[in-house]
Scaffold this active site. Structure first.
Site, short mmCIF file in Angstrom:
data_model
loop_
_atom_site.label_atom_id
_atom_site.label_comp_id
_atom_site.label_asym_id
_atom_site.label_seq_id
_atom_site.Cartn_x
_atom_site.Cartn_y
_atom_site.Cartn_z
CD GLU A 104 -2.74 -0.71 2.76
OE1 GLU A 104 -2.80 0.33 3.16
OE2 GLU A 104 -2.71 -1.67 3.28
CB CYS A 129 -1.38 7.27 2.18
SG CYS A 129 -2.30 5.69 2.57
C1 UN1 Z 1 -2.17 5.29 5.17
O1 UN1 Z 1 -2.31 6.58 5.33
O2 UN1 Z 1 -0.97 4.79 5.36
O3 UN1 Z 1 -8.66 5.16 5.10
C2 UN1 Z 1 -3.30 4.37 4.92
C3 UN1 Z 1 -7.85 5.73 5.90
C4 UN1 Z 1 -6.74 4.87 6.51
C5 UN1 Z 1 -5.30 5.16 5.53
C6 UN1 Z 1 -4.18 4.08 5.79
N1 UN1 Z 1 -6.83 3.45 6.42
O4 UN1 Z 1 -7.87 6.92 6.05
#
Ligand code: UN1
Length: 486
Positions: free
Chosen positions: A245, A279
């Site tokens: 990810e 992210c």
């Molecule tokens: C990350 O920011 O590394 O939906 C991923 C969301 C979180 C994002 C995780 N699960 O905001």
């Protein structure tokens, strides 16, 4: 889940549980490397020491690692017990999330809940898994979700019976060590779970380019994912999975039919909650030109209401960013935009600690964003109704595909845009952060990740080997030796 009197108790006990000392947690002797001090991002105070892992420690971990051969039912029970221990230790975990990662209390609550959800969800998945473990998994997790993503990767690998070598982010080893301690206390064998705090530049190669590594789960930057993929390609068995990810360049479209109050609330949460250090966070907001003035004024007003400061105070909306270097990098970016006359609005940041004031910057469109700025910086563009298709094309052309937000009251438009946008997570008429384990699994497309989505029905299968026939046997029962699979 949480008793208010408990919150008062941990509040009275702050700052807890510093100072701490964290070292590699191995199934063999620890060699260790340099000792590094850890700091609270909000205050700059020293909060603990980390004994970094050496390449020799990675070798010890690899040599002692053994897939967890307990029955699936036992593994599921142990993961559920871990979830219970996490909940019982919430005071310590919240204190660590605030002091080591700068998490606000609401973010810490959400993070613990997500970690607990991952444990229960993958425990349930373990019971239905027909396929065998791959062997040894390296799990490399990020500092922005030091408990939730850290736990989720490990729980998935353990649920399916793998051994795990976990490398937490450099800035969040203490939260990781608490998690590992609780997993061991719940019954995960040491040979199935070992912790290697340290720097990717020192131990990353040993953890990813070794024939004994049967899979890597990674959350972090797109550049690091590419690096890991090359390292794995040179050493691991062909087909060894990298489950990644990675980054995003996320947009939201607000059209002139949207409800402004709701849109503004969701924009603020998407761009500035967690100080923009997700992210999934909104980076580029497109507002249709006939409502742009209204939305812009309301947004500036809502930004002015945000409280920056001590993440431990309940009133705080925006805590610090993770390091002084991150603060300086983001601030330099906003200063450059200001010098170009593109800064629309910026709050004042507290003078001490690694705070970055949320800011709003004018852009022509997402094509003007050269990279993901990982902080509370929102870019604002406007569009004309006839250019909507071009906006979507520009968003897709970034190559990233993590989250996309849409505010509209035209029902047909929701489906049309959802069909046209290449993104793993598309949210309509709500904020675009905060995926939910089980009901809203999270993952990216394109430069944003490999899939399958974490917290979704297909995730565990990537941690397993398809059973397949071990040998092709002739119907009359004699083995056809020429065709016996290796
Ligand atoms: C990350 O920011 O590394 O939906 C991923 C969301 C979180 C994002 C995780 N699960 O905001």
């Amino acid at each position: 889940l949480f008793d208010v009197t408990e919150l008062q108790r941990i509040d009275a006990a702050r700052p807890a549980p510093a100072p701490w000392r964290v070292a590699p947690i191995l199934a063999g002797p620890v060699a260790g490397d340099a000792v590094e001090a850890a700091h609270n991002p909000a205050t700059g105070e020293k909060i603990g020491d980390v004994v970094l892992s050496s390449v020799a420690d990675v070798e010890t971990a690899l040599a002692s690692a053994a897939p967890w051969d307990a029955p699936a039912e036992t593994r599921a029970e142990v993961l559920n017990r871990t979830a219970d221990l996490y909940e019982r230790n919430f005071g310590t975990l919240f204190a660590l999330l605030a002091t080591e990662a700068g998490k606000t209390l609401p973010d810490a609550v959400a993070e613990l809940r997500e970690a607990v959800d991952f444990l229960h969800y993958y425990a349930a998945g373990a019971r239905g898994q027909a396929h065998g473990p791959r062997g040894i998994f390296t799990c490399i997790s990020p500092w922005n979700f030091p408990l939730a993503i850290f736990t989720g990767q490990i729980a998935a690998a353990l649920a399916t019976g793998n051994a795990v070598l976990a490398k937490p982010a450099e800035t969040t080893p203490a939260i990781a060590a608490w998690g590992v301690r609780l997993m061991h206390e719940a019954g995960v064998p040491r040979t199935a779970l070992q912790l290697l705090p340290g720097h990717g530049s020192v131990i990353g190669a040993a953890l990813t380019s070794d024939a004994r590594v049967n899979g890597v789960a990674f959350t972090g930057s797109t550049a690091t994912a590419r690096h890991i993929q090359r390292a794995m390609a040179g050493a691991c068995e062909p087909g060894t999975p990298l489950i990644a990810e990675t980054g995003g360049l996320n947009a939201m479209v607000v059209d002139s039919t949207a409800l402004p109050e709701q849109a503004v609330r969701d924009i603020v949460a998407s761009a500035f909650q967690s100080a923009g250090q997700r992210c999934s966070a909104l980076r580029c907001l497109y507002v249709q030109e006939d409502v742009a003035g209204t939305i812009r004024e309301m947004l500036i007003g809502a930004m002015d209401e945000l409280a920056l400061g001590d993440p431990w105070e309940l009133a705080t909306d925006v805590g610090p960013v993770i390091t002084p270097a991150a603060r300086d990098g983001i601030a330099a970016y906003v200063d450059a935009a200001e010098a170009e006359g593109r800064l629309i609005h910026r709050l004042a940041a507290p003078p001490q600690g690694t705070f970055v004031a949320p800011s709003l910057i004018s852009v022509g469109g997402i094509r003007d964003l050269e990279r993901e700025v990982f902080g509370p910086v929102l870019h604002l563009a406007t569009f004309r109704a006839r250019d909507l298709a071009q906006v979507i094309a520009d968003v897709n052309a970034t190559g990233y595909g993590l989250t996309f937000g849409l505010h509209t009251r035209i029902d047909d438009r929701v489906q049309q845009i959802a069909d046209a946008v290449q993104a793993g997570n598309i949210y309509a008429n709500r904020n675009q952060i905060g995926a939910v384990v089980g009901s809203q699994p999270f993952g990216g497309e394109g430069l944003s990740g490999t899939g399958p989505k974490a917290g979704g029905p297909h995730y565990l299968a990537r941690f397993t080997r398809a059973p397949g026939p071990r040998a092709n046997i002739r119907p009359e029962g004699k083995a056809d030796t020429a065709r016996i699979a290796a």
